[in-house]
Scaffold this active site. Structure first.
Site, PDB file in Angstrom:
ATOM      1  N   ASN A 203     -42.269 -30.387 -40.927  1.00  0.00           N
ATOM      2  CA  ASN A 203     -42.669 -29.926 -42.257  1.00  0.00           C
ATOM      3  C   ASN A 203     -43.936 -30.623 -42.714  1.00  0.00           C
ATOM      4  O   ASN A 203     -44.184 -31.777 -42.369  1.00  0.00           O
ATOM      5  CB  ASN A 203     -41.528 -30.133 -43.277  1.00  0.00           C
ATOM      6  CG  ASN A 203     -41.629 -31.451 -44.011  1.00  0.00           C
ATOM      7  OD1 ASN A 203     -42.326 -31.573 -45.009  1.00  0.00           O
ATOM      8  ND2 ASN A 203     -40.963 -32.478 -43.485  1.00  0.00           N
TER       9      ASN A 203
ATOM     10  N   PHE B   4     -45.069 -32.459 -51.060  1.00  0.00           N
ATOM     11  CA  PHE B   4     -44.490 -32.684 -52.399  1.00  0.00           C
ATOM     12  C   PHE B   4     -44.660 -31.522 -53.379  1.00  0.00           C
ATOM     13  O   PHE B   4     -45.204 -31.717 -54.484  1.00  0.00           O
ATOM     14  CB  PHE B   4     -45.098 -33.918 -53.084  1.00  0.00           C
ATOM     15  CG  PHE B   4     -44.875 -35.235 -52.406  1.00  0.00           C
ATOM     16  CD1 PHE B   4     -43.897 -35.408 -51.439  1.00  0.00           C
ATOM     17  CD2 PHE B   4     -45.653 -36.337 -52.761  1.00  0.00           C
ATOM     18  CE1 PHE B   4     -43.703 -36.643 -50.826  1.00  0.00           C
ATOM     19  CE2 PHE B   4     -45.465 -37.572 -52.156  1.00  0.00           C
ATOM     20  CZ  PHE B   4     -44.493 -37.718 -51.182  1.00  0.00           C
TER      21      PHE B   4
ATOM     22  N   SER C 246     -44.477 -40.415 -46.838  1.00  0.00           N
ATOM     23  CA  SER C 246     -44.611 -39.017 -46.440  1.00  0.00           C
ATOM     24  C   SER C 246     -45.914 -38.853 -45.671  1.00  0.00           C
ATOM     25  O   SER C 246     -46.962 -39.332 -46.108  1.00  0.00           O
ATOM     26  CB  SER C 246     -44.627 -38.109 -47.665  1.00  0.00           C
ATOM     27  OG  SER C 246     -45.079 -36.825 -47.264  1.00  0.00           O
TER      28      SER C 246
ATOM     29  N   ASN D 119     -47.480 -36.154 -45.395  1.00  0.00           N
ATOM     30  CA  ASN D 119     -48.121 -34.907 -45.821  1.00  0.00           C
ATOM     31  C   ASN D 119     -48.967 -35.002 -47.084  1.00  0.00           C
ATOM     32  O   ASN D 119     -49.459 -33.995 -47.581  1.00  0.00           O
ATOM     33  CB  ASN D 119     -47.053 -33.819 -45.981  1.00  0.00           C
ATOM     34  CG  ASN D 119     -46.296 -33.613 -44.690  1.00  0.00           C
ATOM     35  OD1 ASN D 119     -46.911 -33.498 -43.633  1.00  0.00           O
ATOM     36  ND2 ASN D 119     -44.977 -33.622 -44.747  1.00  0.00           N
ATOM     37  N   THR D 120     -49.087 -36.193 -47.634  1.00  0.00           N
ATOM     38  CA  THR D 120     -50.012 -36.420 -48.745  1.00  0.00           C
ATOM     39  C   THR D 120     -51.075 -37.371 -48.198  1.00  0.00           C
ATOM     40  O   THR D 120     -50.740 -38.480 -47.768  1.00  0.00           O
ATOM     41  CB  THR D 120     -49.285 -37.052 -49.949  1.00  0.00           C
ATOM     42  OG1 THR D 120     -48.327 -36.109 -50.427  1.00  0.00           O
ATOM     43  CG2 THR D 120     -50.242 -37.400 -51.080  1.00  0.00           C
TER      44      THR D 120
ATOM     45  N   LYS E 135     -39.098 -46.431 -49.341  1.00  0.00           N
ATOM     46  CA  LYS E 135     -38.879 -45.598 -48.147  1.00  0.00           C
ATOM     47  C   LYS E 135     -40.079 -45.697 -47.219  1.00  0.00           C
ATOM     48  O   LYS E 135     -41.219 -45.431 -47.628  1.00  0.00           O
ATOM     49  CB  LYS E 135     -38.647 -44.143 -48.569  1.00  0.00           C
ATOM     50  CG  LYS E 135     -38.297 -43.247 -47.381  1.00  0.00           C
ATOM     51  CD  LYS E 135     -37.694 -41.938 -47.829  1.00  0.00           C
ATOM     52  CE  LYS E 135     -37.388 -41.024 -46.649  1.00  0.00           C
ATOM     53  NZ  LYS E 135     -36.748 -39.779 -47.066  1.00  0.00           N
TER      54      LYS E 135
ATOM     55  N   ASN F 244     -38.679 -42.107 -42.958  1.00  0.00           N
ATOM     56  CA  ASN F 244     -39.155 -40.760 -43.240  1.00  0.00           C
ATOM     57  C   ASN F 244     -39.375 -40.031 -41.899  1.00  0.00           C
ATOM     58  O   ASN F 244     -39.061 -40.575 -40.847  1.00  0.00           O
ATOM     59  CB  ASN F 244     -40.472 -40.846 -44.030  1.00  0.00           C
ATOM     60  CG  ASN F 244     -40.610 -39.708 -45.031  1.00  0.00           C
ATOM     61  OD1 ASN F 244     -40.383 -38.558 -44.683  1.00  0.00           O
ATOM     62  ND2 ASN F 244     -40.974 -40.020 -46.260  1.00  0.00           N
TER      63      ASN F 244
HETATM   64  C1  LIG Z   1     -38.397 -29.985 -45.152  1.00  0.00           C
HETATM   65  C2  LIG Z   1     -38.334 -31.452 -45.417  1.00  0.00           C
HETATM   66  C3  LIG Z   1     -38.821 -31.961 -46.609  1.00  0.00           C
HETATM   67  C4  LIG Z   1     -38.768 -33.331 -46.879  1.00  0.00           C
HETATM   68  N1  LIG Z   1     -39.231 -33.788 -48.070  1.00  0.00           N
HETATM   69  C5  LIG Z   1     -39.138 -35.107 -48.349  1.00  0.00           C
HETATM   70  C6  LIG Z   1     -39.531 -35.602 -49.610  1.00  0.00           C
HETATM   71  O1  LIG Z   1     -39.952 -34.855 -50.495  1.00  0.00           O
HETATM   72  N2  LIG Z   1     -39.445 -36.940 -49.821  1.00  0.00           N
HETATM   73  C7  LIG Z   1     -38.963 -37.809 -48.872  1.00  0.00           C
HETATM   74  O2  LIG Z   1     -38.891 -39.004 -49.127  1.00  0.00           O
HETATM   75  N3  LIG Z   1     -38.547 -37.355 -47.670  1.00  0.00           N
HETATM   76  C8  LIG Z   1     -38.615 -36.037 -47.394  1.00  0.00           C
HETATM   77  N4  LIG Z   1     -38.197 -35.586 -46.186  1.00  0.00           N
HETATM   78  C9  LIG Z   1     -37.725 -36.552 -45.169  1.00  0.00           C
HETATM   79  C10 LIG Z   1     -36.212 -36.712 -45.169  1.00  0.00           C
HETATM   80  O3  LIG Z   1     -35.755 -37.230 -46.393  1.00  0.00           O
HETATM   81  C11 LIG Z   1     -35.766 -37.644 -44.022  1.00  0.00           C
HETATM   82  O4  LIG Z   1     -36.302 -38.925 -44.240  1.00  0.00           O
HETATM   83  C12 LIG Z   1     -36.210 -37.148 -42.665  1.00  0.00           C
HETATM   84  O5  LIG Z   1     -36.115 -35.743 -42.579  1.00  0.00           O
HETATM   85  C13 LIG Z   1     -35.379 -37.747 -41.539  1.00  0.00           C
HETATM   86  O6  LIG Z   1     -34.014 -37.418 -41.670  1.00  0.00           O
HETATM   87  P1  LIG Z   1     -33.318 -36.193 -40.857  1.00  0.00           P
HETATM   88  O7  LIG Z   1     -33.669 -36.378 -39.417  1.00  0.00           O
HETATM   89  O8  LIG Z   1     -31.850 -36.351 -41.145  1.00  0.00           O
HETATM   90  O9  LIG Z   1     -33.874 -34.948 -41.399  1.00  0.00           O
HETATM   91  C14 LIG Z   1     -38.231 -34.218 -45.906  1.00  0.00           C
HETATM   92  C15 LIG Z   1     -37.723 -33.695 -44.697  1.00  0.00           C
HETATM   93  C16 LIG Z   1     -37.760 -32.345 -44.448  1.00  0.00           C
HETATM   94  C17 LIG Z   1     -37.202 -31.813 -43.149  1.00  0.00           C
END
Ligand SMILES: Cc1cc2nc3c(=O)[nH]c(=O)nc-3n(C[C@H](O)[C@H](O)[C@H](O)COP(=O)(O)O)c2cc1C
Length: 368
Positions: free
Chosen positions: A116, A120, A180, A182-183, A222, A251
């Site tokens: 992804n 934000f 993140s 992505n920013t 985080k 993350n």
């Molecule tokens: C589509 C998507 C959007 C996410 N958006 C955020 C976010 O806004 N803020 C954040 O701290 N982490 C975000 N994450 C990261 C997740 O909170 C997590 O740290 C990461 O996906 C690893 O966990 P997982 O393997 O269980 O998905 C996002 C992950 C995904 C897949």
């Protein structure tokens, strides 16, 4: 039912539309009388009780929903009723913003992963707070805060403080997202002097808010998995020095471990799910080596089942979060992991999860 019926249906849609659909349907479902009872009865049912105490908070179980799914805090109560021990809503930014242009979300089904680059998208902190206020939640809610894309990095502190002040009365804990991918340049805030400046400001604000509101809300930071050993050591030193209440590791990653040959691997953004699992567990293990239990760790990255959760807990995590597994496994994922952990605890001859984990950790960390 989810795997055989709902998931194939959901996967017919564009990925981002699918995620939004989950949130919208949950929100609408909760307008029905009896929805709450139904959700608890059908999905949250028989959730094992594995209480854990972390950051001074008592979590009914250690499996939380990670940030990013309920970005605007519209469906927090539904996730709690599904059996999650905690929901981390957000990331919320001070001002509303749309995020990166679409398409910005990709599923790698065979790899049980997601890439992804959402960036934000957020309704902004004012509406976010209104969404939360409207609901009685009855569970632990973390609020994950970030900065607006247009805010220069030098002024990032102001954005975090604005968001923190706004969400403080509604949060059980606040997660500071400096990881993140992505920013642009956000992750520079994880580095030495920049991180210290931010942590000092947030800690001062926490002390001030605690005084005026007579209520202490823990702060968690985080971090990304794409950091070297020196950076992990530096983060551990800073969070200990500034009495930060927890570290969330990790993350999503900008690396592409094990999926290099996939076409979608070339898409920019953060990779989550199974390919992230080992990388994030290694960060947790190294972090724990430095923190030695003085600052709790919330482990996240590729957890799908009880074995994955247990592995991260033995490596040093006190709580676990999932996101990608929710998409692949469905709403019963928390309950399944919790029941698996409960069996593991019983098999090891303990009644408390924390005792079982401590025992297992001693063995592992002594061997190293
Ligand atoms: C589509 C998507 C959007 C996410 N958006 C955020 C976010 O806004 N803020 C954040 O701290 N982490 C975000 N994450 C990261 C997740 O909170 C997590 O740290 C990461 O996906 C690893 O966990 P997982 O393997 O269980 O998905 C996002 C992950 C995904 C897949």
């Amino acid at each position: 039912m989810y795997r055989n019926l709902l998931r194939p249906l959901l996967f017919l849609f564009d990925e981002e539309f699918g995620h939004k659909l989950i949130i919208t349907l949950l929100r609408l479902f909760y307008f029905l009388p009896g929805a709450r009872l139904l959700m608890r009865g059908l999905i949250g049912r028989r959730s094992a009780q594995l209480p854990v105490e972390v950051m001074g908070l008592r979590f009914p179980n250690p499996i939380g929903l990670a940030a990013g799914l309920d970005k605007d805090a519209t469906s927090v109560r539904a996730f709690i009723d599904m059996g999650f021990g905690c929901v981390e809503a957000g990331t919320v930014t001070p001002e509303p913003q749309t995020g990166n242009p679409s398409k910005r979300l990709y599923r790698l089904k065979d790899q049980r992963a997601i890439i992804n680059r959402m960036g934000f998208p957020s309704v902004g902190v004012k509406r976010f707070v209104r969404n939360l206020q409207r609901r009685t939640i009855g569970g632990i809610v973390g609020i994950n805060i970030g900065k607006n894309r247009t805010t220069p990095l030098k002024q990032a502190k102001k954005d975090y403080l604005t968001a923190m002040r706004a969400v403080y009365p509604y949060a059980d804990y606040i997660a500071v997202n400096v990881s993140s991918p992505n920013t642009p340049h956000l992750r520079d805030l994880q580095k030495g002097a920049a991180l210290e400046t931010l942590l000092v400001a947030l800690k001062d604000e926490q002390i001030m808010q605690t005084k005026t509101r007579r209520h202490y809300v823990p702060l968690a930071v985080k971090i990304a998995p794409d950091i070297d050993d020196d950076a992990i050591a530096a983060i551990a030193t800073l969070v200990t020095k500034h009495k930060i209440d927890a570290v969330i590791a990790t993350n999503s990653t900008v690396q592409r471990p094990g999926i290099e040959d996939q076409l979608l691997a070339a898409e920019g953004g953060g990779l989550s799910g199974q390919p992230l699992k080992t990388l994030s567990t290694e960060v947790i293990r190294k972090l724990y080596h430095h923190l030695k239990g003085q600052v709790p760790i919330i482990g996240v990255g590729g957890v799908e089942n009880a074995a994955d959760a247990w592995e991260k807990m033995v490596a040093g995590a006190d709580l676990i979060q999932v996101y990608t597994a929710f998409i692949y496994e469905g709403p019963a994922v928390a309950r399944r992991i919790i029941r698996g952990l409960e069996r593991q605890v019983r098999a090891a001859g303990f009644t408390s999860l924390q005792e079982a984990v401590n025992k297992a950790r001693t063995g592992v960390h002594l061997m190293r």
